[in-house]
Design a protein around this motif. Structure first.
Motif, PDB file in Angstrom:
ATOM      1  N   LEU A 124       0.840  -1.204   0.000  1.00  0.00           N
ATOM      2  CA  LEU A 124       0.000   0.000   0.000  1.00  0.00           C
ATOM      3  C   LEU A 124       0.872   1.249   0.000  1.00  0.00           C
TER       4      LEU A 124
ATOM      5  N   LYS B  63      -5.294   1.929  -9.545  1.00  0.00           N
ATOM      6  CA  LYS B  63      -5.917   3.253  -9.533  1.00  0.00           C
ATOM      7  C   LYS B  63      -7.085   3.318 -10.508  1.00  0.00           C
TER       8      LYS B  63
ATOM      9  N   TYR C 262      -9.882   1.017  -8.666  1.00  0.00           N
ATOM     10  CA  TYR C 262     -10.380   1.193  -7.307  1.00  0.00           C
ATOM     11  C   TYR C 262     -10.314   2.610  -6.736  1.00  0.00           C
ATOM     12  N   TYR C 263      -9.405   3.453  -7.198  1.00  0.00           N
ATOM     13  CA  TYR C 263      -9.305   4.787  -6.593  1.00  0.00           C
ATOM     14  C   TYR C 263      -8.950   5.855  -7.622  1.00  0.00           C
TER      15      TYR C 263
ATOM     16  N   PRO D  22      -5.191   5.943  -2.225  1.00  0.00           N
ATOM     17  CA  PRO D  22      -5.598   4.632  -1.718  1.00  0.00           C
ATOM     18  C   PRO D  22      -5.986   4.636  -0.239  1.00  0.00           C
TER      19      PRO D  22
ATOM     20  N   TRP E  66      -6.943  -6.789  -3.699  1.00  0.00           N
ATOM     21  CA  TRP E  66      -7.262  -5.432  -3.250  1.00  0.00           C
ATOM     22  C   TRP E  66      -7.835  -5.460  -1.833  1.00  0.00           C
TER      23      TRP E  66
ATOM     24  N   LYS F 141      -4.665  -1.019   5.657  1.00  0.00           N
ATOM     25  CA  LYS F 141      -4.789   0.437   5.627  1.00  0.00           C
ATOM     26  C   LYS F 141      -4.655   1.056   7.019  1.00  0.00           C
TER      27      LYS F 141
END
Length: 134
Positions: A23, A39, A42-43, A48, A61, A68
């Motif tokens: 991450l 990216k 997902y973001y 992230p 993922w 996180k």
């Protein structure tokens, strides 16, 4: 170690640390192939660390997102020139855990950047700010 093995005490914690490292790499190396692929999926318009939910996430993922909170406990933003650091949003104060500043109840602009508090010529902190301008 007498009986062999690699010496890992807790494989779950070791795995979580490796996922947190992945991450961290997504954040610090956004042009890598893996970062660009994740990216786009997902973001797209975020970081992230800001992702809350994903539609039909892959196992990889989901695993990365499980790390996180671990990464957030030790991650703080380096201010640099302040052009990309939001004053009230980004965790830049070296507390435990790192945190953004706390306001005193007065109006605060959520899009105020740290660079707005610095004089561009002298690189000194401004004594006063014209809040209406921002």
């Amino acid at each position: 170690m007498e009986k062999g093995g690699l010496g890992f005490r807790d494989l779950k914690q070791f795995n979580l640390a490796l996922l947190a490292k992945q991450l961290w790499r997504l954040i610090h190396f956004p042009s890598s192939l893996l970062a660009r692929i994740l990216k786009s999926r997902y973001y797209r318009n975020a970081n992230p660390l800001e992702v809350e939910k994903s539609n039909n996430p892959s196992y990889g993922w989901t695993s990365i997102m499980s790390a996180k909170n671990l990464l957030k406990t030790g991650h703080r933003r380096s201010i640099g020139s302040g052009d990309t650091t939001f004053l009230w949003k980004d965790s830049s104060i070296p507390a435990n855990p790192p945190r953004p500043p706390i306001d005193c109840g007065v109006y605060r602009d959520p899009l105020l950047l740290v660079s707005h508090l610095l004089d561009p010529v002298s690189k000194e902190w401004r004594d006063s700010i014209e809040w209406k301008r921002f």
